[in-house]
Design a protein around this motif. Structure first.
Motif, PDB file in Angstrom:
ATOM      1  N   GLU A   1     -18.411 -28.777 -37.664  1.00  0.00           N
ATOM      2  CA  GLU A   1     -19.084 -28.990 -38.947  1.00  0.00           C
ATOM      3  C   GLU A   1     -18.216 -28.629 -40.146  1.00  0.00           C
ATOM      4  O   GLU A   1     -18.632 -28.807 -41.292  1.00  0.00           O
ATOM      5  CB  GLU A   1     -20.386 -28.188 -38.983  1.00  0.00           C
ATOM      6  CG  GLU A   1     -21.477 -28.866 -38.168  1.00  0.00           C
ATOM      7  CD  GLU A   1     -22.764 -28.073 -38.107  1.00  0.00           C
ATOM      8  OE1 GLU A   1     -22.901 -27.083 -38.840  1.00  0.00           O
ATOM      9  OE2 GLU A   1     -23.634 -28.468 -37.313  1.00  0.00           O
TER      10      GLU A   1
ATOM     11  N   ASP B   1     -30.127 -31.842 -32.851  1.00  0.00           N
ATOM     12  CA  ASP B   1     -29.970 -31.720 -34.297  1.00  0.00           C
ATOM     13  C   ASP B   1     -31.271 -31.224 -34.940  1.00  0.00           C
ATOM     14  O   ASP B   1     -32.163 -32.007 -35.258  1.00  0.00           O
ATOM     15  CB  ASP B   1     -29.566 -33.089 -34.860  1.00  0.00           C
ATOM     16  CG  ASP B   1     -29.231 -33.022 -36.344  1.00  0.00           C
ATOM     17  OD1 ASP B   1     -29.434 -31.960 -36.974  1.00  0.00           O
ATOM     18  OD2 ASP B   1     -28.765 -34.047 -36.885  1.00  0.00           O
TER      19      ASP B   1
ATOM     20  N   ASP C   1     -31.849 -29.974 -37.900  1.00  0.00           N
ATOM     21  CA  ASP C   1     -32.070 -30.415 -39.285  1.00  0.00           C
ATOM     22  C   ASP C   1     -32.730 -31.793 -39.351  1.00  0.00           C
ATOM     23  O   ASP C   1     -33.504 -32.069 -40.261  1.00  0.00           O
ATOM     24  CB  ASP C   1     -30.739 -30.454 -40.049  1.00  0.00           C
ATOM     25  CG  ASP C   1     -30.261 -29.049 -40.368  1.00  0.00           C
ATOM     26  OD1 ASP C   1     -31.105 -28.204 -40.725  1.00  0.00           O
ATOM     27  OD2 ASP C   1     -29.052 -28.795 -40.253  1.00  0.00           O
TER      28      ASP C   1
ATOM     29  N   THR D   1     -37.828 -27.574 -45.453  1.00  0.00           N
ATOM     30  CA  THR D   1     -37.834 -29.027 -45.235  1.00  0.00           C
ATOM     31  C   THR D   1     -39.024 -29.478 -44.384  1.00  0.00           C
ATOM     32  O   THR D   1     -39.172 -30.664 -44.098  1.00  0.00           O
ATOM     33  CB  THR D   1     -36.526 -29.505 -44.565  1.00  0.00           C
ATOM     34  OG1 THR D   1     -36.476 -28.992 -43.224  1.00  0.00           O
ATOM     35  CG2 THR D   1     -35.299 -29.024 -45.317  1.00  0.00           C
TER      36      THR D   1
ATOM     37  N   ARG E   1     -27.052 -20.225 -36.660  1.00  0.00           N
ATOM     38  CA  ARG E   1     -26.746 -21.225 -37.680  1.00  0.00           C
ATOM     39  C   ARG E   1     -27.193 -22.629 -37.254  1.00  0.00           C
ATOM     40  O   ARG E   1     -27.727 -23.386 -38.045  1.00  0.00           O
ATOM     41  CB  ARG E   1     -25.231 -21.206 -37.922  1.00  0.00           C
ATOM     42  CG  ARG E   1     -24.769 -21.828 -39.205  1.00  0.00           C
ATOM     43  CD  ARG E   1     -23.358 -21.361 -39.544  1.00  0.00           C
ATOM     44  NE  ARG E   1     -22.484 -21.418 -38.378  1.00  0.00           N
ATOM     45  CZ  ARG E   1     -21.502 -20.551 -38.134  1.00  0.00           C
ATOM     46  NH1 ARG E   1     -21.259 -19.571 -38.962  1.00  0.00           N
ATOM     47  NH2 ARG E   1     -20.748 -20.664 -37.062  1.00  0.00           N
ATOM     48  N   ARG E   2     -27.000 -22.940 -35.978  1.00  0.00           N
ATOM     49  CA  ARG E   2     -27.302 -24.302 -35.523  1.00  0.00           C
ATOM     50  C   ARG E   2     -28.744 -24.473 -35.057  1.00  0.00           C
ATOM     51  O   ARG E   2     -29.329 -25.535 -35.210  1.00  0.00           O
ATOM     52  CB  ARG E   2     -26.360 -24.697 -34.365  1.00  0.00           C
ATOM     53  CG  ARG E   2     -24.908 -24.790 -34.768  1.00  0.00           C
ATOM     54  CD  ARG E   2     -24.037 -25.161 -33.575  1.00  0.00           C
ATOM     55  NE  ARG E   2     -24.318 -26.500 -33.081  1.00  0.00           N
ATOM     56  CZ  ARG E   2     -23.865 -27.626 -33.624  1.00  0.00           C
ATOM     57  NH1 ARG E   2     -23.087 -27.561 -34.681  1.00  0.00           N
ATOM     58  NH2 ARG E   2     -24.168 -28.801 -33.112  1.00  0.00           N
ATOM     59  N   TYR E   3     -29.304 -23.420 -34.445  1.00  0.00           N
ATOM     60  CA  TYR E   3     -30.608 -23.574 -33.799  1.00  0.00           C
ATOM     61  C   TYR E   3     -31.643 -22.554 -34.258  1.00  0.00           C
ATOM     62  O   TYR E   3     -32.725 -22.465 -33.693  1.00  0.00           O
ATOM     63  CB  TYR E   3     -30.440 -23.527 -32.270  1.00  0.00           C
ATOM     64  CG  TYR E   3     -29.527 -24.626 -31.766  1.00  0.00           C
ATOM     65  CD1 TYR E   3     -29.988 -25.933 -31.678  1.00  0.00           C
ATOM     66  CD2 TYR E   3     -28.193 -24.368 -31.433  1.00  0.00           C
ATOM     67  CE1 TYR E   3     -29.153 -26.956 -31.244  1.00  0.00           C
ATOM     68  CE2 TYR E   3     -27.347 -25.383 -31.012  1.00  0.00           C
ATOM     69  CZ  TYR E   3     -27.834 -26.678 -30.917  1.00  0.00           C
ATOM     70  OH  TYR E   3     -27.002 -27.684 -30.512  1.00  0.00           O
TER      71      TYR E   3
ATOM     72  N   ARG F   1     -34.146 -21.949 -45.427  1.00  0.00           N
ATOM     73  CA  ARG F   1     -33.663 -23.259 -45.880  1.00  0.00           C
ATOM     74  C   ARG F   1     -34.257 -24.376 -45.022  1.00  0.00           C
ATOM     75  O   ARG F   1     -34.749 -25.383 -45.533  1.00  0.00           O
ATOM     76  CB  ARG F   1     -32.131 -23.294 -45.803  1.00  0.00           C
ATOM     77  CG  ARG F   1     -31.513 -24.620 -46.231  1.00  0.00           C
ATOM     78  CD  ARG F   1     -30.002 -24.650 -45.963  1.00  0.00           C
ATOM     79  NE  ARG F   1     -29.674 -24.594 -44.540  1.00  0.00           N
ATOM     80  CZ  ARG F   1     -29.760 -25.630 -43.708  1.00  0.00           C
ATOM     81  NH1 ARG F   1     -30.176 -26.805 -44.132  1.00  0.00           N
ATOM     82  NH2 ARG F   1     -29.432 -25.496 -42.434  1.00  0.00           N
ATOM     83  N   ARG F   2     -34.218 -24.181 -43.701  1.00  0.00           N
ATOM     84  CA  ARG F   2     -34.779 -25.213 -42.814  1.00  0.00           C
ATOM     85  C   ARG F   2     -36.301 -25.279 -42.952  1.00  0.00           C
ATOM     86  O   ARG F   2     -36.879 -26.357 -42.942  1.00  0.00           O
ATOM     87  CB  ARG F   2     -34.420 -24.923 -41.353  1.00  0.00           C
ATOM     88  CG  ARG F   2     -32.971 -25.241 -41.025  1.00  0.00           C
ATOM     89  CD  ARG F   2     -32.733 -25.350 -39.518  1.00  0.00           C
ATOM     90  NE  ARG F   2     -31.420 -25.905 -39.278  1.00  0.00           N
ATOM     91  CZ  ARG F   2     -30.394 -25.216 -38.762  1.00  0.00           C
ATOM     92  NH1 ARG F   2     -30.551 -23.951 -38.421  1.00  0.00           N
ATOM     93  NH2 ARG F   2     -29.221 -25.798 -38.580  1.00  0.00           N
TER      94      ARG F   2
ATOM     95  N   VAL G   1     -36.752 -31.183 -37.951  1.00  0.00           N
ATOM     96  CA  VAL G   1     -37.686 -30.302 -38.669  1.00  0.00           C
ATOM     97  C   VAL G   1     -38.559 -31.054 -39.695  1.00  0.00           C
ATOM     98  O   VAL G   1     -39.778 -30.858 -39.723  1.00  0.00           O
ATOM     99  CB  VAL G   1     -36.927 -29.116 -39.323  1.00  0.00           C
ATOM    100  CG1 VAL G   1     -37.786 -28.416 -40.363  1.00  0.00           C
ATOM    101  CG2 VAL G   1     -36.512 -28.113 -38.254  1.00  0.00           C
TER     102      VAL G   1
END
Lengths: 312, 201
Positions: free
Chosen positions: B138, A205, A207, A250, A239-241, A246-247, A210
């Motif tokens: 998701e 995960d 998200d 954070t 999208r996932r990795y 946006r990521r 990070v």
């Protein structure tokens, strides 16, 4: 230090710090009009590259030349290797020519290890198959120290194709030696069975990880993996990795983004991330030369004090 | 305030055990009789937890002539099922987030029971390339069960990759325990009769 540098695990904490400190001294050379030291004059360094690699070969070549060594580039293309000469015969030839150090890049994991048993000079692993790339890990640690002032205690997240990555293997070993906390993030298909025994954490995960990272290191997704069934589509991988803006937003304030290159912009890393102030990608290349100078220097018998003196 | 869904179930046998009285307050089992509850003579009836059907074909989208989410879930609810899993062999195949979300929303709109769309493991159920399993997981449908159902995932390496990939979000794969290559063109059970009739077993 050992005579060879085959794995990041060959370096204990003192060795690794010695390389980084030496590299730091040598890096000051890059700011001077004449970037050359006489230190390895009369020594012969052979770049033995069985795999294409402009970036790493050039980096080693420049490093050896700045130390005044004689450099021979021996690439698999157009050499006796393409006529079917075995690795051992190539090694014996280089041995007969009196190579003091052989920098080897090979598609087979373990090739530098074999080579080290056949020649008297030092062997430096410049990337072997899906095994290790210790000088990449050293330049990454050097870059972290340069940007963040330390390696010990940093939370380093390595994201992507760990299964096939020599960069990841060497980084996990070296960063553990230097006291960093490493977390690997990847689709489960791109983690080796047995990764649980490595000195690091594993997460699926990105998200969640990070925001707790001081360093995020994105690994390159090889073209052939995209069609190897390891993940459904490039779009879903991204999208996932992938690391997008946006990521990146954070991340903690001082956190940096690294990539060993060459990048796939838009796949594992978004262009705006690669070009952001957090990105150390260009510095990593510059630091590669300093770190490789330090490695060659130390392996070929130089002492730390001497290095500092000659760089002064 | 208790509503229409509050009951006193008299003489009911929980899990087929001894007859007793159960109190239901707004759909939830409680210890004492809720006010305004309706009384129901459940003599001879068995009380069970809501049943879950792991394998249904609601046929929507694509074959609404055979079944729809509305008709399938109505039948399920009447049979005591509170959740059904809808297989992926619709038209188009439920191999992307858009289709599984559509099926899930149709279930929400019908309101008879929960509908959990089953995502295809491979694109078009063709057994060649992984479908976007993460995107389906998701999506609003939160898919956790994946299957190519009758088509089977018969490439062992693809199955390995699929099973590994699902670990990232605790998914599972439902698989027919068969290899289609063993029954290519088969017409009947292989044995004395197939030998006599000259039909492929």
């Amino acid at each position: 230090m050992n005579r060879h540098l085959l794995s990041a695990a060959d370096l204990n904490r003192d060795d690794a710090l010695l390389v980084l400190d030496t590299a730091e001294e040598l890096a000051r050379l890059a700011d001077r009009p004449i970037k050359k030291l006489p230190t390895l004059r009369g020594r012969t360094v052979v770049n033995l590259f069985f795999e294409d690699s402009t970036r790493t070969r050039t980096s080693f070549e420049l490093a050896a030349k700045r130390l005044s060594a004689d450099v021979i580039n021996f690439s698999a293309k157009g050499s006796s290797v393409s006529k079917g000469e075995s690795l051992k015969d190539t090694a014996l030839t280089l041995e007969a020519m009196g190579a003091d150090a052989v920098v080897v890049r090979h598609s087979a994991s373990g090739a530098p290890h074999r080579l080290a048993h056949w020649i008297r000079g030092s062997v430096v692993n410049a990337g072997d198959g899906t095994h290790e790339h210790p000088t990449q890990a050293l330049l990454d640690a050097f870059t972290m120290r340069q940007r963040l002032g330390r390696v010990e205690g940093l939370h380093v997240t390595i994201v992507g194709d760990v299964l096939h990555s020599r960069v990841a293997r060497s980084n996990v070993l070296l960063l553990h030696t230097l006291g960093a906390e490493v977390t690997l993030v990847a689709p489960p298909t791109l983690l080796p069975v047995g990764v649980d025994a490595w000195p690091c954490d594993v997460s699926f995960d990105l998200d969640a990880v990070v925001p707790k990272s001081d360093v995020v290191m994105m690994l390159r997704v090889q073209r052939e993996r995209m069609h190897g069934g390891f993940f459904p589509t490039t779009r879903e991988y991204s999208r996932r990795y992938g690391l997008d803006a946006r990521r990146m937003a954070t991340l903690p304030d001082d956190a940096i983004v690294m990539h060993p290159g060459p990048m796939n912009r838009g796949v594992e890393i978004a262009a705006e991330v690669a070009d952001s102030v957090r990105s150390t990608i260009v510095e990593q290349v510059a630091n590669g030369v300093s770190v490789r100078m330090a490695v060659l220097y130390l392996l070929l018998g130089g002492g730390m004090a001497e290095a500092v003196e000659s760089a002064a | 305030m208790s509503g229409q869904n509050s009951w006193v179930l008299k003489g009911v046998r929980p899990l087929g055990g001894e007859p007793t009285t159960l109190f239901v307050d707004d759909g939830v089992l409680v210890d004492a009789e809720p006010s305004g509850a309706q009384s129901f003579d459940a003599d001879g009836l068995i009380a069970l937890p809501g049943l879950v059907d792991l394998h249904t074909h609601l046929r929507e989208p694509g074959r609404e002539d055979a079944e729809t989410v509305e008709t399938g879930t109505l039948a399920a609810a009447l049979g005591g099922f509170t959740a059904v899993h809808a297989m992926a062999n619709t038209e188009p195949v439920a191999d992307v987030a858009g289709v599984v979300e559509q099926v899930w929303r149709l279930g929400q709109d019908a309101g008879h029971c929960d509908v959990h769309p089953v995502g295809a493991v491979t694109v078009g159920l063709r057994g060649e390339q992984l479908a976007e399993l993460g995107a389906m997981a998701e999506s609003a449908a939160r898919v956790r069960v994946f299957s190519d159902d009758g088509k089977c995932v018969h490439d062992p390496m693809l199955m390995r990759r699929a099973l590994e990939y699902l670990r990232a979000f605790d998914g599972v794969i439902a698989q027919h325990a068969q290899d289609p290559r063993l029954t290519d063109g088969a017409q009947m059970n292989e044995g004395v009769q197939s030998a006599r009739l000259g039909l492929v077993g």
